[in-house]
Motif scaffolding. Structure first.
Motif, PDB file in Angstrom:
ATOM      1  N   ALA A   1       0.830  -1.214   0.000  1.00  0.00           N
ATOM      2  CA  ALA A   1       0.000   0.000   0.000  1.00  0.00           C
ATOM      3  C   ALA A   1       0.861   1.260   0.000  1.00  0.00           C
ATOM      4  O   ALA A   1       0.569   2.226  -0.720  1.00  0.00           O
ATOM      5  N   ALA A   2       1.928   1.279   0.798  1.00  0.00           N
ATOM      6  CA  ALA A   2       2.805   2.452   0.851  1.00  0.00           C
ATOM      7  C   ALA A   2       3.488   2.682  -0.490  1.00  0.00           C
ATOM      8  O   ALA A   2       3.617   3.829  -0.948  1.00  0.00           O
ATOM      9  N   LEU A   3       3.928   1.596  -1.133  1.00  0.00           N
ATOM     10  CA  LEU A   3       4.587   1.730  -2.429  1.00  0.00           C
ATOM     11  C   LEU A   3       3.611   2.209  -3.496  1.00  0.00           C
ATOM     12  O   LEU A   3       3.959   3.053  -4.336  1.00  0.00           O
TER      13      LEU A   3
ATOM     14  N   SER B   1       1.828   9.126  -6.492  1.00  0.00           N
ATOM     15  CA  SER B   1       2.167  10.524  -6.242  1.00  0.00           C
ATOM     16  C   SER B   1       3.274  11.047  -7.151  1.00  0.00           C
ATOM     17  O   SER B   1       3.294  12.230  -7.487  1.00  0.00           O
ATOM     18  N   ILE B   2       4.211  10.157  -7.560  1.00  0.00           N
ATOM     19  CA  ILE B   2       5.377  10.637  -8.315  1.00  0.00           C
ATOM     20  C   ILE B   2       5.497  10.045  -9.717  1.00  0.00           C
ATOM     21  O   ILE B   2       6.436  10.358 -10.442  1.00  0.00           O
ATOM     22  N   SER B   3       4.562   9.219 -10.130  1.00  0.00           N
ATOM     23  CA  SER B   3       4.699   8.481 -11.391  1.00  0.00           C
ATOM     24  C   SER B   3       4.841   9.391 -12.611  1.00  0.00           C
ATOM     25  O   SER B   3       5.516   9.032 -13.588  1.00  0.00           O
ATOM     26  N   ALA B   4       4.232  10.560 -12.563  1.00  0.00           N
ATOM     27  CA  ALA B   4       4.309  11.473 -13.716  1.00  0.00           C
ATOM     28  C   ALA B   4       5.737  11.894 -14.021  1.00  0.00           C
ATOM     29  O   ALA B   4       6.055  12.245 -15.157  1.00  0.00           O
ATOM     30  N   ALA B   5       6.607  11.820 -13.027  1.00  0.00           N
ATOM     31  CA  ALA B   5       8.007  12.205 -13.221  1.00  0.00           C
ATOM     32  C   ALA B   5       8.833  11.089 -13.869  1.00  0.00           C
ATOM     33  O   ALA B   5       9.990  11.313 -14.221  1.00  0.00           O
ATOM     34  N   PHE B   6       8.221   9.914 -14.040  1.00  0.00           N
ATOM     35  CA  PHE B   6       8.940   8.772 -14.609  1.00  0.00           C
ATOM     36  C   PHE B   6       8.117   8.155 -15.746  1.00  0.00           C
ATOM     37  O   PHE B   6       7.611   7.032 -15.636  1.00  0.00           O
ATOM     38  N   PRO B   7       7.946   8.881 -16.851  1.00  0.00           N
ATOM     39  CA  PRO B   7       7.067   8.413 -17.933  1.00  0.00           C
ATOM     40  C   PRO B   7       7.543   7.131 -18.611  1.00  0.00           C
ATOM     41  O   PRO B   7       6.743   6.457 -19.265  1.00  0.00           O
ATOM     42  N   GLU B   8       8.825   6.795 -18.472  1.00  0.00           N
ATOM     43  CA  GLU B   8       9.353   5.596 -19.113  1.00  0.00           C
ATOM     44  C   GLU B   8       9.271   4.361 -18.217  1.00  0.00           C
ATOM     45  O   GLU B   8       9.823   3.309 -18.553  1.00  0.00           O
ATOM     46  N   THR B   9       8.608   4.494 -17.079  1.00  0.00           N
ATOM     47  CA  THR B   9       8.487   3.380 -16.142  1.00  0.00           C
ATOM     48  C   THR B   9       7.029   3.051 -15.903  1.00  0.00           C
ATOM     49  O   THR B   9       6.231   3.918 -15.546  1.00  0.00           O
ATOM     50  N   ASP B  10       6.689   1.781 -16.103  1.00  0.00           N
ATOM     51  CA  ASP B  10       5.332   1.298 -15.835  1.00  0.00           C
ATOM     52  C   ASP B  10       5.395   0.323 -14.666  1.00  0.00           C
ATOM     53  O   ASP B  10       6.185  -0.628 -14.693  1.00  0.00           O
ATOM     54  N   ILE B  11       4.582   0.566 -13.642  1.00  0.00           N
ATOM     55  CA  ILE B  11       4.598  -0.294 -12.458  1.00  0.00           C
ATOM     56  C   ILE B  11       3.192  -0.803 -12.182  1.00  0.00           C
ATOM     57  O   ILE B  11       2.227  -0.025 -12.137  1.00  0.00           O
ATOM     58  N   ARG B  12       3.090  -2.117 -11.999  1.00  0.00           N
ATOM     59  CA  ARG B  12       1.812  -2.753 -11.671  1.00  0.00           C
ATOM     60  C   ARG B  12       1.942  -3.449 -10.318  1.00  0.00           C
ATOM     61  O   ARG B  12       2.979  -4.007  -9.988  1.00  0.00           O
ATOM     62  N   PHE B  13       0.854  -3.431  -9.547  1.00  0.00           N
ATOM     63  CA  PHE B  13       0.883  -3.932  -8.178  1.00  0.00           C
ATOM     64  C   PHE B  13      -0.069  -5.117  -8.024  1.00  0.00           C
ATOM     65  O   PHE B  13      -1.269  -5.000  -8.303  1.00  0.00           O
TER      66      PHE B  13
ATOM     67  N   GLY C   1       6.869   5.542   0.714  1.00  0.00           N
ATOM     68  CA  GLY C   1       6.829   4.912  -0.601  1.00  0.00           C
ATOM     69  C   GLY C   1       7.501   5.747  -1.670  1.00  0.00           C
ATOM     70  O   GLY C   1       8.221   5.222  -2.531  1.00  0.00           O
ATOM     71  N   GLU C   2       7.292   7.059  -1.629  1.00  0.00           N
ATOM     72  CA  GLU C   2       7.942   7.954  -2.594  1.00  0.00           C
ATOM     73  C   GLU C   2       9.463   7.835  -2.511  1.00  0.00           C
ATOM     74  O   GLU C   2      10.152   7.762  -3.531  1.00  0.00           O
ATOM     75  N   ARG C   3       9.983   7.824  -1.296  1.00  0.00           N
ATOM     76  CA  ARG C   3      11.434   7.770  -1.112  1.00  0.00           C
ATOM     77  C   ARG C   3      12.008   6.435  -1.584  1.00  0.00           C
ATOM     78  O   ARG C   3      13.106   6.385  -2.142  1.00  0.00           O
ATOM     79  N   VAL C   4      11.256   5.357  -1.348  1.00  0.00           N
ATOM     80  CA  VAL C   4      11.711   4.051  -1.825  1.00  0.00           C
ATOM     81  C   VAL C   4      11.839   4.051  -3.343  1.00  0.00           C
ATOM     82  O   VAL C   4      12.838   3.609  -3.904  1.00  0.00           O
ATOM     83  N   TRP C   5      10.817   4.589  -4.035  1.00  0.00           N
ATOM     84  CA  TRP C   5      10.849   4.587  -5.503  1.00  0.00           C
ATOM     85  C   TRP C   5      11.950   5.475  -6.054  1.00  0.00           C
ATOM     86  O   TRP C   5      12.624   5.114  -7.024  1.00  0.00           O
ATOM     87  N   ARG C   6      12.158   6.636  -5.463  1.00  0.00           N
ATOM     88  CA  ARG C   6      13.210   7.523  -5.964  1.00  0.00           C
ATOM     89  C   ARG C   6      14.589   6.877  -5.809  1.00  0.00           C
ATOM     90  O   ARG C   6      15.436   6.992  -6.697  1.00  0.00           O
ATOM     91  N   GLN C   7      14.799   6.188  -4.690  1.00  0.00           N
ATOM     92  CA  GLN C   7      16.078   5.498  -4.511  1.00  0.00           C
ATOM     93  C   GLN C   7      16.206   4.333  -5.463  1.00  0.00           C
ATOM     94  O   GLN C   7      17.240   4.159  -6.119  1.00  0.00           O
ATOM     95  N   LEU C   8      15.159   3.546  -5.571  1.00  0.00           N
ATOM     96  CA  LEU C   8      15.211   2.340  -6.408  1.00  0.00           C
ATOM     97  C   LEU C   8      15.448   2.691  -7.868  1.00  0.00           C
ATOM     98  O   LEU C   8      16.296   2.087  -8.528  1.00  0.00           O
TER      99      LEU C   8
END
Length: 238
Positions: free
Chosen positions: A14-16, A22-34, A227-234
């Protein structure tokens, strides 16, 4: 070329998911499914909960299928490996715990980690055939328990005991071709516990779409900011 990531996990997803929304628009070349379900749903499977078949990850119970379908938007609840570059297992045990690393010898820690990976929810969920079809498999453990009333000073680096546990876990995972992800160090205090601000306001995994907050004193689950911080680092490291 667009990068396709699949997250498989339990309530910690849920956190991810909220962080990514919240931040996906900044990474248009990345698609993430949960694809997520509560831990109890995995436990109800008498054998392996997820199996690879015909280049797909197929949930083995109706309840798991329903939860995967709801969180991912894929009606079948199945994961197409041919369109997936990377799989991240999120939230399955073991959790990195500095108190255990401080209290037990390296040999005991190895036994604990090995038992948890093979007998716990992770072992119930990971079909090693999956590695044939994706470029990378990563494991993100549950975050360290939050320190609600104690030290709120961010760590400048990972605490010694946290690193000790992390090394044992990383070594075991590498033996089966999986890389360990570690929560951002700025989310930890000097004792290796998660800072309270990343736990306050965490939401439950609710496949029906009705957002509910965890109890006020919940120390296990983290919020959107985490979750935002995890994605930015990853995404910067991989």
């Amino acid at each position: 070329m667009k990068q396709s990531i699949v997250v498989i996990g339990n309530s910690h997803v849920a956190a991810l998911k909220n962080g990514w929304d919240s931040i996906s628009a900044a990474f248009p070349e990345t698609d993430i499914r949960f694809f997520a379900a509560r831990s109890s749903v995995y436990k109800k499977s008498s054998k392996m909960a997820l199996r690879e078949q015909n280049k797909k990850v197929i949930p083995q119970t109706k309840e798991l299928i329903d939860s995967f379908a709801a969180t991912s938007g894929e009606p079948s609840g199945q994961i197409d490996l041919e369109s997936t570059n990377c799989i991240i297992y999120c939230g399955f045990t073991p959790r990195i715990r500095s108190d255990l690393a401080r209290s037990y010898s390296a040999s005991v820690l190895k036994l604990m980690v090995n038992h948890s990976l093979r007998r716990g929810l992770f072992g119930l969920s990971h079909d090693q055939n999956i590695s044939k079809y994706v470029d990378k498999i990563l494991f993100l453990p549950p975050p360290a328990f939050a320190e609600l009333d104690g030290d709120q000073t961010p760590a400048t680096d990972y605490p010694l005991e946290f690193t000790r546990y992390k090394t044992v876990l990383s070594n075991h995972l590498s033996e089966i071709g999986i890389d360990l992800l570690t929560q951002p160090k700025e989310t930890l205090n000097r004792d290796g516990k998660t800072l309270a601000k990343f736990s306050v306001g965490s939401v439950k995994l609710t496949p029906n779409g009705k957002e509910k907050l965890h109890e006020e004193r919940d120390i296990s689950h983290m919020n959107k900011s985490f979750g935002e911080r995890v994605w930015r680092q990853l995404l910067s490291e991989h």
